[in-house]
Design a protein around this motif. Structure first.
Motif, PDB file in Angstrom:
ATOM      1  N   CYS A  44     -69.323 -23.579  75.990  1.00 36.15           N
ATOM      2  CA  CYS A  44     -69.453 -22.287  76.897  1.00 36.15           C
ATOM      3  C   CYS A  44     -70.664 -21.691  76.304  1.00 36.15           C
ATOM      4  O   CYS A  44     -71.474 -21.192  77.051  1.00 36.15           O
ATOM      5  CB  CYS A  44     -68.388 -21.499  76.445  1.00 36.15           C
ATOM      6  N   SER A  66     -68.369 -18.794  81.228  1.00 37.16           N
ATOM      7  CA  SER A  66     -67.122 -19.332  80.971  1.00 37.16           C
ATOM      8  C   SER A  66     -67.335 -20.819  81.130  1.00 37.16           C
ATOM      9  O   SER A  66     -68.533 -21.401  81.589  1.00 37.16           O
ATOM     10  CB  SER A  66     -66.223 -19.114  82.139  1.00 37.16           C
ATOM     11  N   ARG A 115     -64.901 -24.705  81.805  1.00 34.97           N
ATOM     12  CA  ARG A 115     -63.604 -25.371  82.278  1.00 34.97           C
ATOM     13  C   ARG A 115     -63.329 -26.694  81.850  1.00 34.97           C
ATOM     14  O   ARG A 115     -64.508 -27.593  82.261  1.00 34.97           O
ATOM     15  CB  ARG A 115     -63.066 -25.093  83.701  1.00 34.97           C
ATOM     16  N   PHE A 133     -59.004 -17.495  76.155  1.00 35.81           N
ATOM     17  CA  PHE A 133     -58.754 -18.577  76.882  1.00 35.81           C
ATOM     18  C   PHE A 133     -57.719 -18.454  77.919  1.00 35.81           C
ATOM     19  O   PHE A 133     -56.874 -17.399  77.821  1.00 35.81           O
ATOM     20  CB  PHE A 133     -58.238 -19.749  75.879  1.00 35.81           C
ATOM     21  N   PHE A 174     -55.482 -27.463  82.913  1.00 38.28           N
ATOM     22  CA  PHE A 174     -56.926 -27.135  82.923  1.00 38.28           C
ATOM     23  C   PHE A 174     -56.913 -25.916  81.824  1.00 38.28           C
ATOM     24  O   PHE A 174     -56.276 -24.729  81.997  1.00 38.28           O
ATOM     25  CB  PHE A 174     -57.546 -26.522  84.058  1.00 38.28           C
ATOM     26  N   ASP A 221     -59.475 -22.914  80.585  1.00 36.91           N
ATOM     27  CA  ASP A 221     -60.792 -22.080  80.770  1.00 36.91           C
ATOM     28  C   ASP A 221     -60.954 -21.167  79.563  1.00 36.91           C
ATOM     29  O   ASP A 221     -60.111 -20.453  79.228  1.00 36.91           O
ATOM     30  CB  ASP A 221     -60.506 -21.015  82.059  1.00 36.91           C
ATOM     31  N   TYR A 281     -63.507 -18.557  78.131  1.00 30.66           N
ATOM     32  CA  TYR A 281     -64.338 -17.319  78.278  1.00 30.66           C
ATOM     33  C   TYR A 281     -64.911 -16.806  77.153  1.00 30.66           C
ATOM     34  O   TYR A 281     -64.210 -16.688  76.181  1.00 30.66           O
ATOM     35  CB  TYR A 281     -63.532 -16.165  79.050  1.00 30.66           C
TER      36      TYR A 281
END
Length: 348
Positions: free
Chosen positions: A218, A223, A225, A266, A272, A274, A276
């Protein structure tokens, strides 16, 4: 009904050395840095007990084969020693001083900087970590310092206790890094990334791996994924996929409550993750301040209504929902249990 505590115990380890002594101050100021290769790929075991298993990892053309030392593979927490050495060497380079693969230092300084225990047990653990770092064998074609080549090496070439007290406490040690790792330092930091100092306060090895993966992938993007199976491979977890999903759900839920993993937030839907980047000064108020802390007893009640669901993933979903809809929650426990009732048992 009694109010929920808004300040539950943080998952972070305590700051064992909040005020380092005067002589350690300059060393403490060196910016923590880690090599990108071991942040991206699972060179270190997540196990807290001796891991005697060999591990193979492949991603595209990249491969890593890891063999344990006689006392087990090098752990995520053993990596603190390498981070300390890299950080000190880069600080010297930035001051215009020369460095070599061999570095001499006081173990106490390292323990203070990396938030480790400085008791007799702490020194024993440090010595065991050196053995694992020297004995763990790595075979890889990961590029370091711009060099594309096959390598087989130990993370440190050797370690020597130069001086110790009468009761056996090390006062000075000398460590020689592997050529592979030193290549990253000689490349003037091109293969290194700065780490947040609270990295050393993360208690769980998997939390550290999540931070490392977030920092590598990241970085300064908003972000990133990643799928659960790919994340498990990168983390180096040997758990079943079901158990790994539960562990990630718990960490994501804890981080939503405490924001204890530095720099990143998160979201996890079970398949999944993600990641951030937490905006400085612009992050949402913590769940505690928003009154979104759920008690363990409420989770148990919710489980009865939402059988088969991962309760922590369900909690994260509930928290995202009430936040996105700007719903005012007066009683987090009751609100979450109602949410679980509406969800009902998991249907395959």
């Amino acid at each position: 009904m009694s109010e929920l505590p808004l300040n539950p115990r943080s998952p972070l380890l305590p700051d064992r050395h909040p005020e380092p002594d005067f002589f350690v101050a300059d060393i403490f100021d060196a910016t923590p840095k880690g090599d990108q290769a071991s942040m991206e790929h699972p060179l270190f075991t997540l196990a807290t007990k001796p891991d005697m298993e060999s591990q193979e990892y492949r991603h595209g053309d990249i491969f890593v084969n890891i063999g344990p030392s006689p006392i087990g593979r090098a752990t995520v927490h053993d990596r603190d020693i390498l981070i300390y050495c890299i950080s000190q060497m880069m600080a010297r380079i930035n001051e215009g001083r020369k460095v070599s693969r061999t570095m001499r230092f006081n173990p106490h300084d390292l323990m203070v900087v990396t938030n480790r225990d400085v008791s007799g047990r702490g020194y024993l653990n440090f010595k065991q970590a050196l053995k694992r770092l020297q004995g763990t064998q790595i075979e890889t074609n990961i590029q370091m310092g711009g060099k594309e080549q096959w390598n087989v090496f130990s993370l440190i070439a050797d370690a020597t206790i130069v001086r110790e007290t009468r009761d056996g406490r090390m006062q000075e040690v000398e460590i020689t890094l592997s050529n592979w790792l030193f290549d990253a330092i000689e490349a003037k930091g091109r293969d290194l990334l700065t780490l947040h100092r609270d990295y050393f306060r993360l208690r769980k090895p998997l939390e550290r791996r999540l931070y490392e993966i977030a920092r590598k992938h990241c970085g300064h993007q908003k972000s990133f994924r990643i799928g659960l199976q790919r994340l498990q491979e990168k983390a180096g977890s040997q758990s079943s996929i079901y158990e790994f999903r539960r562990l990630i759900s718990k960490i994501v839920s804890d981080n939503a409550s405490h924001q204890h993993i530095p720099e990143y937030d998160f979201a996890f839907d079970g398949d999944f993750l993600d990641i951030y980047r937490r905006e400085e000064g612009g992050a949402l108020p913590s769940p505690a301040k928003r009154g979104l802390i759920v008690s363990d007893s409420a989770r148990e009640r919710a489980k009865k209504h939402a059988k088969g669901w991962d309760i922590y993933a369900l909690e994260a979903e509930w928290r995202d929902w009430v936040t996105s809809k700007a719903i005012e929650v007066q009683n987090a426990d009751a609100h979450f249990v109602t949410f679980a009732k509406q969800r009902g048992p998991y249907k395959r």
